[in-house]
Design a protein around this motif. Structure first.
Motif, PDB file in Angstrom:
ATOM      1  N   SER A   1      -7.825  -4.925  -7.825  1.00 53.47           N
ATOM      2  CA  SER A   1      -7.897  -3.459  -7.229  1.00 53.47           C
ATOM      3  C   SER A   1      -6.568  -3.134  -6.587  1.00 53.47           C
ATOM      4  O   SER A   1      -6.140  -1.869  -6.888  1.00 53.47           O
ATOM      5  CB  SER A   1      -9.269  -3.128  -6.499  1.00 53.47           C
TER       6      SER A   1
ATOM      7  N   TRP B   1     -10.119  -8.335  -5.651  1.00 56.10           N
ATOM      8  CA  TRP B   1      -9.495  -7.433  -4.792  1.00 56.10           C
ATOM      9  C   TRP B   1      -8.065  -7.380  -5.094  1.00 56.10           C
ATOM     10  O   TRP B   1      -7.380  -6.215  -4.931  1.00 56.10           O
ATOM     11  CB  TRP B   1      -9.548  -8.277  -3.305  1.00 56.10           C
TER      12      TRP B   1
ATOM     13  N   LYS C   1      -3.945  -1.844  -8.864  1.00 56.03           N
ATOM     14  CA  LYS C   1      -4.172  -0.732  -9.564  1.00 56.03           C
ATOM     15  C   LYS C   1      -3.890   0.306  -8.678  1.00 56.03           C
ATOM     16  O   LYS C   1      -4.136   1.737  -8.973  1.00 56.03           O
ATOM     17  CB  LYS C   1      -5.716  -0.623 -10.261  1.00 56.03           C
ATOM     18  N   GLY C   2      -3.574   0.117  -7.396  1.00 52.84           N
ATOM     19  CA  GLY C   2      -3.374   0.978  -6.322  1.00 52.84           C
ATOM     20  C   GLY C   2      -4.328   1.628  -5.510  1.00 52.84           C
ATOM     21  O   GLY C   2      -4.273   2.548  -4.988  1.00 52.84           O
ATOM     22  N   ARG C   3      -5.479   0.639  -5.759  1.00 55.08           N
ATOM     23  CA  ARG C   3      -6.844   0.973  -5.191  1.00 55.08           C
ATOM     24  C   ARG C   3      -7.107  -0.048  -4.201  1.00 55.08           C
ATOM     25  O   ARG C   3      -8.508  -0.757  -4.539  1.00 55.08           O
ATOM     26  CB  ARG C   3      -7.888   1.596  -6.027  1.00 55.08           C
TER      27      ARG C   3
ATOM     28  N   GLY D   1       0.717  -1.308   0.092  1.00 53.09           N
ATOM     29  CA  GLY D   1       0.012   0.273   0.053  1.00 53.09           C
ATOM     30  C   GLY D   1       0.984   1.185  -0.005  1.00 53.09           C
ATOM     31  O   GLY D   1       0.166   2.430   0.028  1.00 53.09           O
TER      32      GLY D   1
ATOM     33  N   ASP E   1       3.010   4.399  -1.621  1.00 56.16           N
ATOM     34  CA  ASP E   1       2.664   5.073  -2.536  1.00 56.16           C
ATOM     35  C   ASP E   1       4.366   5.137  -3.136  1.00 56.16           C
ATOM     36  O   ASP E   1       5.213   4.520  -2.425  1.00 56.16           O
ATOM     37  CB  ASP E   1       2.332   6.411  -2.760  1.00 56.16           C
TER      38      ASP E   1
ATOM     39  N   PRO F   1      -9.228  -2.325  -1.467  1.00 58.17           N
ATOM     40  CA  PRO F   1     -10.521  -2.284  -0.823  1.00 58.17           C
ATOM     41  C   PRO F   1      -9.761  -2.586   0.730  1.00 58.17           C
ATOM     42  O   PRO F   1      -8.766  -2.819   1.226  1.00 58.17           O
ATOM     43  CB  PRO F   1     -11.214  -3.226  -1.375  1.00 58.17           C
TER      44      PRO F   1
END
Length: 326
Positions: A245, A242, A248-250, A47, A49, A252
């Motif tokens: 996502s 999951w 893609k850096g998103r 998670g 960046d 949940p």
């Protein structure tokens, strides 16, 4: 428990290791996560960046501090400069523990907050253009091996290492440092080729190796893996929205991970936990000594100008019993 995730490049080992780390953290377990791959992707998979991942302190750049701390008052090590990646601990050495604070963690580990808890993340550091032609990536992962040699972990404590791709880990003895090695394999001929290499190399060292079939789409894929890895196939993992996502850096909330993936992670943890009763600290220490002698003879003595075999403490056995005394 010390757990390695290995596999060929692109097999999904970093994704699966990050899912396993999240699973452990969500259960409240203490976790140290280590990115020992030549491509440093574990931070983003957890998670972070791009800027946060780039700011992580590289273990390879802090090797003098690591050596100085682990050396402690060990009389067999004249100075930190004579320590190499395989140097084993002895009387007077400082040991690392999962739940403690120490200068090595202060310098090299950073907390990463996940849905269910916080883990400590350590990274070797990327292999840069400046290293080309003058350095070997194994010199960077040497910091990880040295820490693992001095690490005492107990039941329900976890050190999860995302290893370098392919069979590069066999360039040193680091592949013997784990209670469980999960080999991530796709249902393809290339996917199982690394398994055969690992199985062959690890045969004489008591390495516990289980295969995680990844990107499995149906019965035919499962049958293919079973035909090539037999009973070493532990569990298979298919498509996950999951995970898509997350990539893609998103990501949940972790609690929304699909039930099938969650069941697979439970199987991985149960398999890793079961190895606790099989621990043999004397064998573990003998293997450290074996690879240290081998490295000392092949390059270490010449590199340091010292007889590195003299660093071996013949009466020392690493074990959990030492945690209160060393």
């Amino acid at each position: 428990m010390k757990i390695a995730f290995v596999g060929k490049g692109g097999s999904g080992k970093t994704t699966l290791s990050s899912l396993f780390i999240r699973h452990l953290a969500a259960a409240g377990a203490p976790v140290i996560a280590i990115d020992a791959d030549i491509n440093q992707h574990l931070g983003p998979a957890l998670g972070l960046d791009e800027d946060e991942a780039a700011a992580l302190p590289a273990m390879g750049e802090r090797l003098p501090l690591i050596k100085d701390y682990l050396r402690g008052t060990n009389p067999r090590i004249a100075c930190p400069e004579t320590m190499i990646k395989t140097t084993p601990p002895g009387e007077g050495s400082r040991l690392l523990r999962v739940r403690e604070d120490n200068p090595v963690y202060d310098a090299c580990a950073r907390p990463v907050d996940l849905d269910g808890g916080t883990v400590r993340l350590m990274v070797t550091g990327p292999f840069t253009d400046a290293d080309l032609g003058v350095a070997c990536y194994h010199s960077k992962t040497g910091a990880v091996e040295l820490c693992l040699n001095h690490l005492v972990d107990g039941r329900d404590e976890y050190v999860v290492v995302d290893m370098t791709a392919g069979s590069d880990s066999f360039a040193s003895g680091m592949f013997t440092r784990f209670d469980m090695t999960f080999l991530v394999a796709e249902p393809t001929r290339k996917g199982v080729s690394v398994y055969r290499q690992y199985k062959e190399y690890a045969r004489d060292y008591g390495v516990i190796l289980r295969v995680v079939g990844n990107k499995v789409q149906g019965r035919d894929d499962i049958d293919f893996l079973r035909a090539h890895v037999s009973d070493d196939l532990l569990v298979t993992v298919g498509h996950s929205d999951w995970v898509r996502s997350m990539e893609k850096g998103r990501p949940p909330r972790f609690e929304s991970l699909e039930d099938a993936s969650r069941r697979s992670l439970h199987v991985l943890r149960a398999a890793a936990d079961a190895t606790y009763e099989l621990r043999d600290w004397e064998r573990y220490t003998r293997q450290m000594v074996h690879f240290h002698r081998k490295n000392a003879t092949s390059w270490g003595n010449e590199r340091t100008g010292a007889d590195l075999a003299a660093q071996i403490d013949p009466g020392f056995v690493l074990s959990e019993a030492l945690t209160a005394a060393v």
